[in-house]
Design a protein around this motif. Structure first.
Motif, PDB file in Angstrom:
ATOM      1  N   PRO A 112       0.801  -1.237   0.000  1.00 30.23           N
ATOM      2  CA  PRO A 112       0.000   0.000   0.000  1.00 30.23           C
ATOM      3  C   PRO A 112       0.831   1.282   0.000  1.00 30.23           C
ATOM      4  CG  PRO A 112      -0.930  -1.572   1.547  1.00 30.23           C
ATOM      5  CD  PRO A 112       0.382  -2.144   1.107  1.00 30.23           C
ATOM      6  N   LEU A 113       2.135   1.177   0.277  1.00 30.76           N
ATOM      7  CA  LEU A 113       2.977   2.365   0.269  1.00 30.76           C
ATOM      8  C   LEU A 113       3.129   2.949  -1.136  1.00 30.76           C
ATOM      9  CD1 LEU A 113       5.873   1.270   2.677  1.00 30.76           C
ATOM     10  CD2 LEU A 113       4.140   3.018   3.123  1.00 30.76           C
ATOM     11  N   TYR A 114       3.011   2.099  -2.150  1.00 34.83           N
ATOM     12  CA  TYR A 114       3.358   2.587  -3.493  1.00 34.83           C
ATOM     13  C   TYR A 114       2.397   2.165  -4.600  1.00 34.83           C
ATOM     14  CZ  TYR A 114       5.640  -1.970  -2.811  1.00 34.83           C
ATOM     15  OH  TYR A 114       5.904  -3.266  -2.471  1.00 34.83           O
ATOM     16  N   THR A 115       1.458   1.253  -4.365  1.00 32.69           N
ATOM     17  CA  THR A 115       0.625   0.725  -5.452  1.00 32.69           C
ATOM     18  C   THR A 115      -0.181   1.820  -6.144  1.00 32.69           C
ATOM     19  OG1 THR A 115       0.463  -1.445  -4.390  1.00 32.69           O
ATOM     20  CG2 THR A 115      -1.217  -0.883  -6.026  1.00 32.69           C
ATOM     21  N   PHE A 116      -0.995   2.550  -5.384  1.00 29.41           N
ATOM     22  CA  PHE A 116      -1.812   3.601  -5.991  1.00 29.41           C
ATOM     23  C   PHE A 116      -0.961   4.724  -6.578  1.00 29.41           C
ATOM     24  CE2 PHE A 116      -5.903   2.528  -3.531  1.00 29.41           C
ATOM     25  CZ  PHE A 116      -6.444   1.920  -4.652  1.00 29.41           C
ATOM     26  N   SER A 117       0.178   5.017  -5.942  1.00 34.60           N
ATOM     27  CA  SER A 117       1.046   6.081  -6.452  1.00 34.60           C
ATOM     28  C   SER A 117       1.523   5.759  -7.857  1.00 34.60           C
ATOM     29  CB  SER A 117       2.235   6.280  -5.513  1.00 34.60           C
ATOM     30  OG  SER A 117       1.803   6.644  -4.218  1.00 34.60           O
ATOM     31  N   VAL A 118       1.968   4.506  -8.077  1.00 32.31           N
ATOM     32  CA  VAL A 118       2.453   4.102  -9.401  1.00 32.31           C
ATOM     33  C   VAL A 118       1.298   4.014 -10.392  1.00 32.31           C
ATOM     34  CG1 VAL A 118       3.642   2.293 -10.697  1.00 32.31           C
ATOM     35  CG2 VAL A 118       4.413   2.887  -8.389  1.00 32.31           C
ATOM     36  N   MET A 119       0.157   3.484  -9.951  1.00 33.90           N
ATOM     37  CA  MET A 119      -0.996   3.342 -10.854  1.00 33.90           C
ATOM     38  C   MET A 119      -1.448   4.691 -11.408  1.00 33.90           C
ATOM     39  SD  MET A 119      -3.623   0.466  -9.404  1.00 33.90           S
ATOM     40  CE  MET A 119      -4.690   0.665 -10.843  1.00 33.90           C
TER      41      MET A 119
ATOM     42  N   VAL B 257      21.057  -0.031  -7.993  1.00 34.18           N
ATOM     43  CA  VAL B 257      19.714   0.251  -8.504  1.00 34.18           C
ATOM     44  C   VAL B 257      19.151   1.514  -7.869  1.00 34.18           C
ATOM     45  CG1 VAL B 257      17.329  -0.589  -8.549  1.00 34.18           C
ATOM     46  CG2 VAL B 257      19.198  -2.145  -9.077  1.00 34.18           C
ATOM     47  N   VAL B 258      19.305   1.665  -6.562  1.00 33.37           N
ATOM     48  CA  VAL B 258      18.756   2.833  -5.866  1.00 33.37           C
ATOM     49  C   VAL B 258      19.410   4.123  -6.344  1.00 33.37           C
ATOM     50  CG1 VAL B 258      18.630   3.960  -3.613  1.00 33.37           C
ATOM     51  CG2 VAL B 258      18.020   1.558  -3.834  1.00 33.37           C
ATOM     52  N   CYS B 259      20.728   4.076  -6.544  1.00 27.09           N
ATOM     53  CA  CYS B 259      21.439   5.296  -6.937  1.00 27.09           C
ATOM     54  C   CYS B 259      21.246   5.644  -8.408  1.00 27.09           C
ATOM     55  CB  CYS B 259      22.930   5.137  -6.633  1.00 27.09           C
ATOM     56  SG  CYS B 259      23.320   4.987  -4.873  1.00 27.09           S
ATOM     57  N   SER B 260      21.010   4.626  -9.236  1.00 26.13           N
ATOM     58  CA  SER B 260      20.880   4.895 -10.671  1.00 26.13           C
ATOM     59  C   SER B 260      19.429   5.125 -11.087  1.00 26.13           C
ATOM     60  CB  SER B 260      21.481   3.743 -11.483  1.00 26.13           C
ATOM     61  OG  SER B 260      20.823   2.526 -11.194  1.00 26.13           O
ATOM     62  N   ILE B 261      18.495   4.490 -10.396  1.00 27.53           N
ATOM     63  CA  ILE B 261      17.068   4.688 -10.699  1.00 27.53           C
ATOM     64  C   ILE B 261      16.424   5.329  -9.485  1.00 27.53           C
ATOM     65  CG2 ILE B 261      14.934   3.598 -11.463  1.00 27.53           C
ATOM     66  CD1 ILE B 261      16.533   1.244 -12.416  1.00 27.53           C
ATOM     67  N   SER B 262      16.291   6.606  -9.505  1.00 27.16           N
ATOM     68  CA  SER B 262      15.790   7.310  -8.320  1.00 27.16           C
ATOM     69  C   SER B 262      14.272   7.450  -8.311  1.00 27.16           C
ATOM     70  CB  SER B 262      16.421   8.705  -8.223  1.00 27.16           C
ATOM     71  OG  SER B 262      16.147   9.442  -9.405  1.00 27.16           O
ATOM     72  N   SER B 263      13.613   7.115  -9.408  1.00 23.62           N
ATOM     73  CA  SER B 263      12.164   7.265  -9.494  1.00 23.62           C
ATOM     74  C   SER B 263      11.454   6.010  -9.020  1.00 23.62           C
ATOM     75  CB  SER B 263      11.748   7.572 -10.940  1.00 23.62           C
ATOM     76  OG  SER B 263      10.352   7.512 -11.089  1.00 23.62           O
ATOM     77  N   ILE B 264      10.481   6.200  -8.137  1.00 20.76           N
ATOM     78  CA  ILE B 264       9.696   5.076  -7.646  1.00 20.76           C
ATOM     79  C   ILE B 264       8.946   4.407  -8.795  1.00 20.76           C
ATOM     80  CG2 ILE B 264       7.679   4.467  -6.250  1.00 20.76           C
ATOM     81  CD1 ILE B 264      10.132   4.762  -4.612  1.00 20.76           C
ATOM     82  N   ASN B 265       8.488   5.177  -9.748  1.00 22.49           N
ATOM     83  CA  ASN B 265       7.734   4.604 -10.857  1.00 22.49           C
ATOM     84  C   ASN B 265       8.591   3.662 -11.696  1.00 22.49           C
ATOM     85  OD1 ASN B 265       5.548   6.165 -10.053  1.00 22.49           O
ATOM     86  ND2 ASN B 265       6.092   7.862 -11.425  1.00 22.49           N
ATOM     87  N   GLU B 266       9.846   4.043 -11.953  1.00 24.98           N
ATOM     88  CA  GLU B 266      10.729   3.196 -12.738  1.00 24.98           C
ATOM     89  C   GLU B 266      11.108   1.933 -11.972  1.00 24.98           C
ATOM     90  OE1 GLU B 266      14.051   5.454 -14.024  1.00 24.98           O
ATOM     91  OE2 GLU B 266      12.877   6.898 -15.169  1.00 24.98           O
ATOM     92  N   ILE B 267      11.386   2.101 -10.679  1.00 22.56           N
ATOM     93  CA  ILE B 267      11.700   0.925  -9.860  1.00 22.56           C
ATOM     94  C   ILE B 267      10.482   0.003  -9.782  1.00 22.56           C
ATOM     95  CG2 ILE B 267      12.344   0.128  -7.558  1.00 22.56           C
ATOM     96  CD1 ILE B 267      13.979   2.628  -7.204  1.00 22.56           C
ATOM     97  N   GLY B 268       9.294   0.601  -9.692  1.00 19.22           N
ATOM     98  CA  GLY B 268       8.077  -0.203  -9.667  1.00 19.22           C
ATOM     99  C   GLY B 268       7.894  -1.013 -10.928  1.00 19.22           C
ATOM    100  N   ASN B 269       8.267  -0.450 -12.053  1.00 19.93           N
ATOM    101  CA  ASN B 269       8.173  -1.183 -13.315  1.00 19.93           C
ATOM    102  C   ASN B 269       9.149  -2.359 -13.333  1.00 19.93           C
ATOM    103  OD1 ASN B 269       6.780  -1.016 -15.984  1.00 19.93           O
ATOM    104  ND2 ASN B 269       8.889  -1.085 -16.707  1.00 19.93           N
TER     105      ASN B 269
END
Length: 856
Positions: A126-133, A490-502
């Motif tokens: 629930p921390l990130y599902t709706f945010s990414v959607m 991964v954390v340092c190179s992909i800083s966007s939650i949306n990209e990490i979520g993908n």
């Protein structure tokens, strides 16, 4: 599979061997089988072995090969006693599960521990599902919120609950879960393995459990035969398993990155001055702490973080109820699935993009299965159904109710929906929960790597068992720190939650689809359930997962390609190791020394036999390994007793100590050469030192010698009685526990006058047979005592470990890719993997090594 024990450098000599590829034969099941037998045929069958020698015939399984007999009947045969052909579907006396004898109270404690070990991942979704959607499909009205909520609710119900909790968890391999556990389960019921840990067996295809003949059984037999006879299908199955495992390992990287960054990102809601760079730095610090405490073990950490996760789930439910009451209870309409159709109708392509974010609500589902070795099926089911799922549903309902009135707060919807008075306590709890969730797939990764190592698909690594009570709870230091390094990248190179979520969705869906395919095979081959149910399962869930997968793949160029590259690297490591190990094994099988050569050398083996015992470690389970000839030509003398030791990992959890060693006499008695297979389950702990190992081995060898003498005496009794009995009426029954019963005639009467040696590997269990007192057997007794005395004197003279460093190189005419794979990649992995006898702590003074190069 265990390779020969010893990978050191510096062999005293080397020779080149060339071999063309030789197919590996596979193993039998230990289970009873249906076979057709002629009315007048014997139930005793001999297994000829040109490589191993036995002075006395032994019992083997029951078969009949006379296809011209007019009358045949379908009978149930006993299990083959030949332990070298054991597929180890069930080792007699093994405890089937660590959790079977636990009471209700202990199971509740286990269920409590699962919160911190198994459900942290899915619990923090629930921390990130709706945010990414909603970053992919922005909110254009209340109906969009209801439609997205409906999509999330039914994804939660269908994938974690229906697929995993109600179906997949039951496809475990004696309490072990994950893709390799499914593969091991399939390999025990059909000879489909291409891995180099297979043993010789006969060619019969029917080794199922005894079932009433039915359409499902007939279909299963046909599927089994098809799998066993098609090399292409075997390779495809192995590739699917390796691909699924590589995705699990990739999951172990992206899960900590996603969970921690989404939790720390809540600081941007509470403190306006916080920027994304600060969130990344804090996340890195948290991740370092997280992986540093992993070594304390699952049980300890599970008990420590269980209360924190319980508090998290209760907070999630409480906030959900609060938001429902405060904002809008109309979101309960989302339980009507028609809103999913309306959502796609309004948003079309954007709704399809949003599927990648929706899947995040089900991340961690595979962890329930992969982490099954840590807990019981019932404890996981109990916790999910009665605590995890209700809290998750309430949490998502509350967030949707908040978005109805605050559609602009979708970027950080969870933290934005928290009441201001409890924001910081909930923020603290959320970060603790995220740290706990980050280790969920890490523990799953440990389990999968341990299983793949036992099945010959991953280099040996140091494995630390963190619990004396539950041997499935492990820690692999090298993998732990390797995952940390990749996670930080991964954390340092992909800083966007949306990209990490993908990237998260790619890894999760990859292993989900592999699990669906393997469970479908289990349904057809092992469960043998109605074909309609099987087709419904595979069509629905595989179709659903492919739909999700198409969504996440569309955005792979956003940065999530890093996870795909990592998964491909892990796949190549496993495939190269499996390929190289298979070639090495086939080479050793092809180049083993012939028995004719051994007979020509004589009992002194063409050299001096010095007092002592030589333990020659090798992978072969039949024949004399070629490396032994190298020892004979290199060393000035060889030990008076030689034992070929093969460490074998069988697909069962644990092998009792009394059944650890299986023996066979390789040459005539005067040669004093034996073969020993040391069996270990994939949950066994090899902690014995070399003195204990030697003592257990010698005691088991003495039991084998006594059993052999008893069987020889029983055979002699049978030979005496064959003058008065019609051997065509002889019958011998072999009980499920290996006991031998004679029906109306003396044991082994049918072998009177036969000169064909019949090989059987005897387990270390003693056969209690009453040998009648007879003055004529005094010579046999004296012979037995002489051999036992010889063994004891050899043991007193010392035990030396003979290690053959068998290197393989590609032939000059091989393709460039094969040379690259074998000469560089596989050689690098072998050089850096863990030694096979590292757990025995053998002093260097007790080691002798000879190098040998095989050209493949």
């Amino acid at each position: 599979m265990a390779e020969e024990a010893g990978f050191g450098s510096g062999g005293s000599s080397s020779s080149k061997r060339e071999i063309s590829g030789a197919g590996l034969s596979s193993m039998d099941s230990l289970e009873s089988r249906w076979v057709f037998q002629d009315e007048d045929d014997s139930e005793i069958d001999s297994e000829e072995d040109d490589d191993d020698y036995d002075d006395a015939p032994h019992l083997a399984g029951a078969d009949s090969d006379d296809e011209d007999a007019p009358d045949q009947r379908l009978i149930r045969t006993g299990p083959r006693i030949d332990s070298f052909d054991v597929e180890a579907l069930e080792v007699p006396g093994v405890q089937r599960s660590d959790y079977e004898d636990f009471g209700i109270g202990r199971k509740i404690i286990l269920a409590f521990q699962t919160l911190g070990v198994v459900f942290g991942d899915v619990g923090t979704s629930p921390l990130y599902t709706f945010s990414v959607m909603f970053s992919k499909a922005p909110i254009n009205g209340n109906e969009d919120v209801i439609g997205a909520l409906s999509l999330v609710l039914y994804t939660l119900i269908l994938i974690p609950l229906v697929k995993y909790v109600l179906v997949v968890l039951w496809a475990n391999d004696d309490g072990e879960g994950g893709t390799f556990a499914l593969y091991s389960l399939i390999c025990r019921h059909a000879k489909v393995s291409l891995l180099p840990n297979q043993l010789p067996s006969d060619a019969r295809i029917s080794s199922f459990r005894l079932k009433v003949p039915s359409a499902e059984l007939e279909r299963s037999l046909k599927i089994k035969e098809r799998l066993e006879t098609s090399l292409t299908l075997k390779k495809i199955l192995l590739i699917l398993v390796l691909a699924g495992t590589s995705m699990v390992i990739a999951d172990g990287v992206v899960t900590p990155a996603m969970s921690v960054m989404s939790a720390v990102g809540g600081l941007k809601v509470g403190v306006d001055a916080i920027e994304q760079d600060e969130v990344v730095m804090i996340s890195v610090a948290f991740l370092v702490i997280l992986f540093s405490v992993q070594k304390f073990g699952t049980s300890k950490v599970g008990l420590a973080v269980g209360p924190a996760l319980l508090l998290w789930f209760c907070s999630l439910a409480g906030i959900g109820i609060y938001n429902l009451v405060k904002y809008d209870t109309s979101v309960l309409r989302a339980f009507n699935p028609v809103h999913i159709y309306l959502y796609f109708k309004r948003n079309s392509v954007n709704a399809w993009y949003a599927l990648g974010g929706c899947l995040l609500c089900a991340t961690g589902s595979e962890a329930m299965f992969a982490d099954l070795c840590y807990f019981s099926v019932q404890s996981i089911q109990l916790t999910f159904v009665f605590l995890v799922l209700p809290c998750l549903l309430l949490g998502y309902l509350g967030q949707a109710a908040y978005l109805i009135n605050n559609p602009n707060g979708a970027e950080q919807v969870f933290f934005s929906s928290i009441p201001s008075g409890v924001f910081w306590p909930i923020f603290l709890i959320a970060n603790i929960a995220a740290l706990i969730a980050s280790r969920t797939m890490t523990t799953a990764t440990f389990s999968c790597i341990k299983q793949s190592t036992a099945l010959g698909c991953f280099p040996r690594l140091k494995i630390i068992h963190t619990s004396r009570k539950f041997m499935g709870q492990i820690y692999i230091p090298v993998i732990n720190w390797f995952l940390l390094v990749i996670c930080l990248i991964v954390v340092c190179s992909i800083s966007s939650i949306n990209e990490i979520g993908n990237a998260y969705g790619i890894a999760e869906l990859g292993v989900m689809m592999m699990t669906t395919v393997l469970v479908t095979i289990v349904m057809l081959l092992i469960w043998q359930i109605n074909i309609v149910i099987v087709l419904s399962f595979v069509i629905f869930f595989l179709g659903l997962e492919l739909t999700f997968f198409s969504s996440v793949l569309w955005s792979v160029t956003d940065g999530s390609w890093i996870i795909l590259v990592f998964a491909v690297i892990m796949f190549l490591i496993m495939y190269v190791w499996n390929y190289g190990s298979k070639l090495k094994y086939e080479t050793e099988v092809k180049q083993k020394l012939s028995m004719d050569l051994m007979r020509e050398l004589g009992c002194n083996l063409g050299t001096i036999r010095a007092p002592g015992i030589g333990l020659l470690y090798n992978e072969l389970v039949k024949g004399v390994p070629a490396i032994f000839g190298h020892f004979l030509t290199t060393l000035p003398a060889i030990h008076s007793m030689v034992i070929f030791v093969s460490i074998k990992y069988v697909p069962v959890p644990m092998v009792p100590q009394s059944e650890r060693f299986l023996f066979r006499r390789v040459c005539p008695k005067s040669y004093h050469i034996f073969r020993c297979i040391a069996r270990y389950g994939y949950k066994d702990v090899r902690k014995e030192n070399h003195q204990t190992f030697e003592q257990l081995l010698i005691e088991s060898l003495e039991k084998f010698i006594r059993r052999e003498a008893q069987e020889r005496q029983l055979e002699s009794d049978g030979d005496e009685d064959t003058d008065y009995e019609d051997t065509s009426l002889s019958r011998v029954l072999i009980g499920p526990n290996g006991s031998v019963y004679s029906l109306a005639v003396p044991l082994l009467a049918e072998f009177g006058g036969s000169n064909i040696p019949i090989s059987e590997a005897s387990s270390s269990e003693e056969v209690k047979a009453d040998v009648p007192a007879d003055p004529l057997i005094s010579d046999a007794e004296h012979g037995l005592e002489r051999e036992l005395s010889f063994i004891r004197k050899a043991k007193e003279s010392g035990v030396v470990y003979l290690l053959g460093h068998g290197d393989i190189r590609a032939r000059k005419e091989s393709w460039f890719i094969k040379k690259l794979v074998i000469n560089y990649f596989y050689a690098f992995l072998r050089k850096n993997c863990r030694r096979g006898i590292a757990n025995l702590s053998v002093p260097h003074s007790h080691l002798m090594q000879v190098g040998m190069t095989y050209m493949v």
